[in-house]
Design an enzyme around this catalytic site. Structure first.
Site, PDB file in Angstrom:
ATOM      1  N   TRP A 130     -18.079   5.736   3.092  1.00  0.00           N
ATOM      2  CA  TRP A 130     -17.599   5.732   1.701  1.00  0.00           C
ATOM      3  C   TRP A 130     -16.259   6.475   1.671  1.00  0.00           C
ATOM      4  O   TRP A 130     -16.153   7.580   2.200  1.00  0.00           O
ATOM      5  CB  TRP A 130     -18.635   6.453   0.830  1.00  0.00           C
ATOM      6  CG  TRP A 130     -18.343   6.549  -0.621  1.00  0.00           C
ATOM      7  CD1 TRP A 130     -17.981   5.541  -1.450  1.00  0.00           C
ATOM      8  CD2 TRP A 130     -18.433   7.740  -1.425  1.00  0.00           C
ATOM      9  NE1 TRP A 130     -17.839   6.020  -2.736  1.00  0.00           N
ATOM     10  CE2 TRP A 130     -18.105   7.367  -2.744  1.00  0.00           C
ATOM     11  CE3 TRP A 130     -18.751   9.071  -1.165  1.00  0.00           C
ATOM     12  CZ2 TRP A 130     -18.088   8.278  -3.805  1.00  0.00           C
ATOM     13  CZ3 TRP A 130     -18.738   9.975  -2.204  1.00  0.00           C
ATOM     14  CH2 TRP A 130     -18.416   9.577  -3.505  1.00  0.00           C
ATOM     15  N   ASP A 211     -26.114  12.401   2.960  1.00  0.00           N
ATOM     16  CA  ASP A 211     -25.792  11.946   1.597  1.00  0.00           C
ATOM     17  C   ASP A 211     -26.806  10.867   1.214  1.00  0.00           C
ATOM     18  O   ASP A 211     -26.944   9.869   1.913  1.00  0.00           O
ATOM     19  CB  ASP A 211     -24.359  11.381   1.597  1.00  0.00           C
ATOM     20  CG  ASP A 211     -23.869  11.079   0.185  1.00  0.00           C
ATOM     21  OD1 ASP A 211     -24.604  11.352  -0.788  1.00  0.00           O
ATOM     22  OD2 ASP A 211     -22.737  10.576   0.051  1.00  0.00           O
ATOM     23  N   LYS A 246     -27.342   5.965  -9.593  1.00  0.00           N
ATOM     24  CA  LYS A 246     -27.764   4.572  -9.409  1.00  0.00           C
ATOM     25  C   LYS A 246     -29.236   4.390  -9.759  1.00  0.00           C
ATOM     26  O   LYS A 246     -29.592   3.450 -10.452  1.00  0.00           O
ATOM     27  CB  LYS A 246     -27.544   4.112  -7.966  1.00  0.00           C
ATOM     28  CG  LYS A 246     -26.443   4.821  -7.209  1.00  0.00           C
ATOM     29  CD  LYS A 246     -25.090   4.248  -7.452  1.00  0.00           C
ATOM     30  CE  LYS A 246     -24.048   5.071  -6.706  1.00  0.00           C
ATOM     31  NZ  LYS A 246     -22.716   4.581  -6.843  1.00  0.00           N
TER      32      LYS A 246
HETATM   33  C1  LMR Z   1     -19.241   3.269  -4.945  1.00  0.00           C
HETATM   34  O1  LMR Z   1     -19.281   3.496  -3.743  1.00  0.00           O
HETATM   35  O2  LMR Z   1     -18.740   2.242  -5.410  1.00  0.00           O
HETATM   36  C2  LMR Z   1     -19.857   4.233  -5.914  1.00  0.00           C
HETATM   37  O3  LMR Z   1     -20.475   5.269  -5.221  1.00  0.00           O
HETATM   38  C3  LMR Z   1     -18.922   4.703  -6.960  1.00  0.00           C
HETATM   39  C4  LMR Z   1     -17.898   5.671  -6.461  1.00  0.00           C
HETATM   40  O4  LMR Z   1     -17.804   6.761  -7.016  1.00  0.00           O
HETATM   41  O5  LMR Z   1     -17.176   5.361  -5.514  1.00  0.00           O
END
Ligand code: LMR
Length: 399
Positions: A130, A211, A246
């Site tokens: 991420w 996480d 979520k």
């Molecule tokens: C995502 O990965 O799209 C979500 O977790 C929202 C974000 O804050 O990035």
């Protein structure tokens, strides 16, 4: 004064989502951000949330500051959900938990804490991860490196390479892991692989930071927390960030938690104290409203049952969308790239679309996917899945 401040290039997820909101096209489809939409394309208010919030309207009262660590009932409910109500580390008082501003807040409070007490540690994240993981840890002063994770050729995991890389890290390196529903790839470790990895983390004295933003969207509420509970059971010191954005559809309420698994109750006490110090210097103390909703649902049997059932139905809908888009793309996408639509777990599929293909998909067809190729399958529904499959097939045929 501000001449040296360069323009913000935007965030790969949130800015794209904002651009989607501004797009005037009626047929646009948002598969960019990790948000669950229902089959009508709406952000759901879960029934349990509606009931809990309605009940809270009858309890309107003064609004003092919460303690720096957060609402006690919420913190306990977080621990029970993440570690299991009867988890041994919990019973021994070895877990320090604070309420945080979503999962991102947990990562930041944890990162600040680690920087203070392990100043020379470096951070290792999966390749890819991420995007905000890197931003958060770099801004907390860390060097952020990657370990092998995703295998583009198979759409699966490079487990041996991952394990070998982690096995070679210096002591006390911070290893960021996704408990379930890996973001962005949707590729998770099996329980046997977790066992092996945890052995390495323990032997090498590494510091896992797990996480868990999607508990309940993978193999179920308990199985999704397998790695965390195993770390706790085996006494491996670890950080755990969790989020209710979520699984409660409570994005804007910023409900999260940071838990630290410690060696002893006495260490957990000291760690908790310093975590509250980190909260104080970031935002003083957390907000009340969302935490009250979550705590009420998790501790009221009827609400909890309703919440679990609705969460399960959300997962079923995502699974149905996976099979529907898989069928729609059959014959248009090479079979190696097709299987991932059904094999990958959680909200995301890592489509393998290139950034230029993603741009065409967005510009010509109004379908928003991250430039990394990540698609939020939870944004598909019965009305848009056909047009999305057709658009992807067209882009692949031409670009
Ligand atoms: C995502 O990965 O799209 C979500 O977790 C929202 C974000 O804050 O990035």
């Amino acid at each position: 004064m501000f001449e040296h401040i360069d323009a913000y290039p935007g965030d790969p997820i949130l800015t794209l989502n904002e651009n989607f909101q501004k797009d005037p096209r009626a047929n646009k489809v948002n598969l960019s951000i990790g948000i669950y939409f229902d089959d009508e394309g709406r952000l759901p208010v879960m029934q349990a949330v509606r009931e809990a919030e309605t009940a809270m309207l009858g309890e309107i009262g003064p609004k003092p500051y919460l303690p720096m660590a957060g609402l006690a009932q919420y913190r306990d409910a977080v621990q029970a959900l993440v570690f299991g109500a009867d988890g041994p580390a919990r019973a021994d008082g070895r877990i320090a938990t604070v309420q945080t501003l979503g999962g991102s807040g947990a990562l930041k409070v944890g990162a600040d804490f680690i920087k203070r007490y392990f100043p020379d540690a470096q951070v290792w994240v999966s390749d890819p991860t991420w995007e905000n993981h890197r931003f958060i840890f770099e801004r907390a002063g860390f060097t952020v490196n990657t370990y092998p994770y995703y295998d583009e050729a198979t759409g699966g995991l490079k487990f041996d390479a991952m394990l070998a890389a982690i096995d070679a890290l210096p002591k006390r390196s911070v290893v960021l892991l996704h408990a379930c529903c890996h973001n962005p790839t949707g590729v998770d470790l099996t329980q046997a692989q977790w066992e092996q990895l945890i052995g390495v983390l323990q032997t090498r004295e590494l510091l896992p930071f797990v996480d868990m933003a999607y508990q309940g969207f993978g193999a179920g509420l308990d199985d999704d927390a397998f790695a965390i509970r195993e770390l706790a059971r085996r006494g491996v010191p670890a950080f755990v960030a969790n989020s209710f954005s979520k699984n409660f559809s409570l994005y804007g309420e910023r409900c999260g938690g940071l838990s630290v698994i410690c060696d002893s109750a006495e260490a957990a006490d000291r760690v908790l104290g310093q975590l509250t110090g980190s909260v104080r210097s970031n935002y003083s103390n957390p907000p009340t409203h969302g935490a009250k909703i979550v705590a009420k649902i998790l501790t009221t049997p009827a609400l909890r049952q309703s919440w679990e059932a609705e969460l399960a139905s959300m997962c079923e809908r995502i699974a149905r969308m996976r099979t529907t888009i898989h069928a729609g793309l059959a014959g248009h996408v090479p079979s190696a790239m097709l299987a991932r639509y059904v094999d990958q777990r959680g909200m995301f599929t890592y489509t393998g679309l290139k950034a230029e293909q993603v741009d065409i998909l967005r510009e010509q067809h109004g379908v928003y996917v991250l430039r990394s190729g990540r698609m939020c399958v939870a944004g598909l529904n019965d009305s848009n899945v056909g047009p999305v499959a057709t658009a992807i097939a067209k882009v692949l045929a031409t670009a």
